[in-house]
Design an enzyme around this catalytic site. Sequence first.
Site, PDB file in Angstrom:
ATOM      1  N   TYR A   7      12.334   4.471   5.311  1.00 32.79           N
ATOM      2  CA  TYR A   7      11.209   5.247   5.821  1.00 32.79           C
ATOM      3  C   TYR A   7      11.743   6.181   6.896  1.00 32.79           C
ATOM      4  O   TYR A   7      12.511   5.755   7.757  1.00 32.79           O
ATOM      5  CB  TYR A   7      10.149   4.313   6.418  1.00 32.79           C
ATOM      6  CG  TYR A   7       8.989   5.016   7.067  1.00 32.79           C
ATOM      7  CD1 TYR A   7       8.025   5.675   6.297  1.00 32.79           C
ATOM      8  CD2 TYR A   7       8.843   5.028   8.454  1.00 32.79           C
ATOM      9  CE1 TYR A   7       6.957   6.313   6.899  1.00 32.79           C
ATOM     10  CE2 TYR A   7       7.768   5.667   9.055  1.00 32.79           C
ATOM     11  CZ  TYR A   7       6.824   6.310   8.272  1.00 32.79           C
ATOM     12  OH  TYR A   7       5.765   6.946   8.879  1.00 32.79           O
ATOM     13  N   LYS A  42      11.896   5.736  19.037  1.00 30.49           N
ATOM     14  CA  LYS A  42      11.546   4.389  19.505  1.00 30.49           C
ATOM     15  C   LYS A  42      12.217   4.044  20.839  1.00 30.49           C
ATOM     16  O   LYS A  42      11.797   4.569  21.854  1.00 30.49           O
ATOM     17  CB  LYS A  42      11.819   3.384  18.383  1.00 30.49           C
ATOM     18  CG  LYS A  42      10.931   3.740  17.175  1.00 30.49           C
ATOM     19  CD  LYS A  42      10.788   2.737  16.086  1.00 30.49           C
ATOM     20  CE  LYS A  42       9.652   3.203  15.165  1.00 30.49           C
ATOM     21  NZ  LYS A  42      10.000   3.340  13.773  1.00 30.49           N
ATOM     22  N   ASP A  70      19.423   7.842   9.990  1.00 30.85           N
ATOM     23  CA  ASP A  70      18.156   7.741  10.703  1.00 30.85           C
ATOM     24  C   ASP A  70      18.207   6.448  11.506  1.00 30.85           C
ATOM     25  O   ASP A  70      17.948   5.372  10.986  1.00 30.85           O
ATOM     26  CB  ASP A  70      16.991   7.753   9.711  1.00 30.85           C
ATOM     27  CG  ASP A  70      15.647   7.621  10.419  1.00 30.85           C
ATOM     28  OD1 ASP A  70      15.647   7.430  11.655  1.00 30.85           O
ATOM     29  OD2 ASP A  70      14.610   7.713   9.733  1.00 30.85           O
TER      30      ASP A  70
END
Length: 420
Positions: free
Chosen positions: A142, A260, A232
């Site tokens: 994702y 994050k 990522d």
Amino acid sequence: MSTSSELLAQARRVIPGGVNSPVRAFSAVEGDPPFIDRGEGVHLYDVDGNRYIDLVGSWGPLILGHAHPFVVDAVRAAMARGASFGAPTEAEVRFAEDIVAAVPSVEQVRLVSSGTEATMHALRLARGFTGRDAVLKLDGCYHGAHDTVLVSAGSGVATYARPGSPGILAPATLTAPFNDLDAAVARLEAHPVAAVILEPVAGNMGCVAPAPGYLEGLREACTAHGTLLIFDEVMTGFRLALGGAQERFGVTPDLTCLGKIVGGGLPLAAFGGRREIMQRLSPVGPVYQAGTLSGNPLAVAAGRATLQLLREPGFYDHLEHISEGLEARLAGPVARAGASLSRVGSMMTLFFRATPPRRFAEVKECDFERFARFHRACLEEGVYLPCSQYEAAFLPALLTDEDLDQTAAAIARALARSAA
Ligand SMILES: *Cc1c(COP(=O)(O)O)cnc(C)c1O
């Protein structure tokens, strides 16, 4: 009726599904989501007065737990000086220096406000740099909620059982199974591909480690085909090591996306990489990228304060020790339940499947009904876990031995209760 359920009913009138991001709706598990009142250290308190050990940590950012005093003070001081300027500040420079020093592939970095923006702009930059259109993404990874990457994606996209998403325009996205090097190499041989983008350790199909040699093989194939390798590391960055998965596995991508943890719980993300590539970005180069709140002073303050604590000697050894401790305590109960635990560092997923899955297709074979019962039982036992089999739990570094004992005992009871 609980206050949470009342709030959910009110929320559904004015917010689609009552939530501002789909995974929060708890659609794949039993019961309604608790509405959160506050967080303190490793604990979360809901509006009905329940307390939970929080193993979600806002889906990754809160490696230092909730409301860490050092981070709170930094944000308070920044707020007092003004929330946003839309102009350069010294703090951004120092923060960028910190990121460059920490992450092996990053020679230059640009700050953005979400992981979605980071991957979107990294992919645009890769297309601009290579002059190629196609990108290769791996099933179950994702990369946020923009068109190019909403294909065969994990996390909420998988939880809500869509093959992709209606409304997306992604004709140039090729896919291959995660952990299948031959399939990826075949795609690169068949098409001119601008970039391969992946989570070096997948967290959005549950925690799935890369097979030995997989990352190295992708690195080699990308170099051979003039394709950029994009890690990522929105989830793994500052989580698996200060320098992320690329430090832990010793494989250096061309571009890296961060998010994050790097924002310390505030909306901040980044992408960076080789200077030669980053110099193609506007205003020095032609590839356009921008953001009104990029490098926002509050988010930068939270990120800098967080990174400062992560750099303390022994931080990651301690986090590893805690994570091993929880895994060891859970090994017996998990085996008795016929389940398996997949862990890389402080990311872990309990899969209702006898052996840990290596690929997205194998994750789909898990016992989702049992997961749904288990998740509700965990909440009732005071443990807040991600509400889908397609997600990883994140351990905060503040867990004490007593917390680990209590958490493992609570999860063991929830496992027993969830047996059919
Ligand atoms: C969370 C996540 C994103 C998206 O980040 P947002 O800040 O939610 O846009 C992208 N990639 C990975 C690997 C993620 O875990």
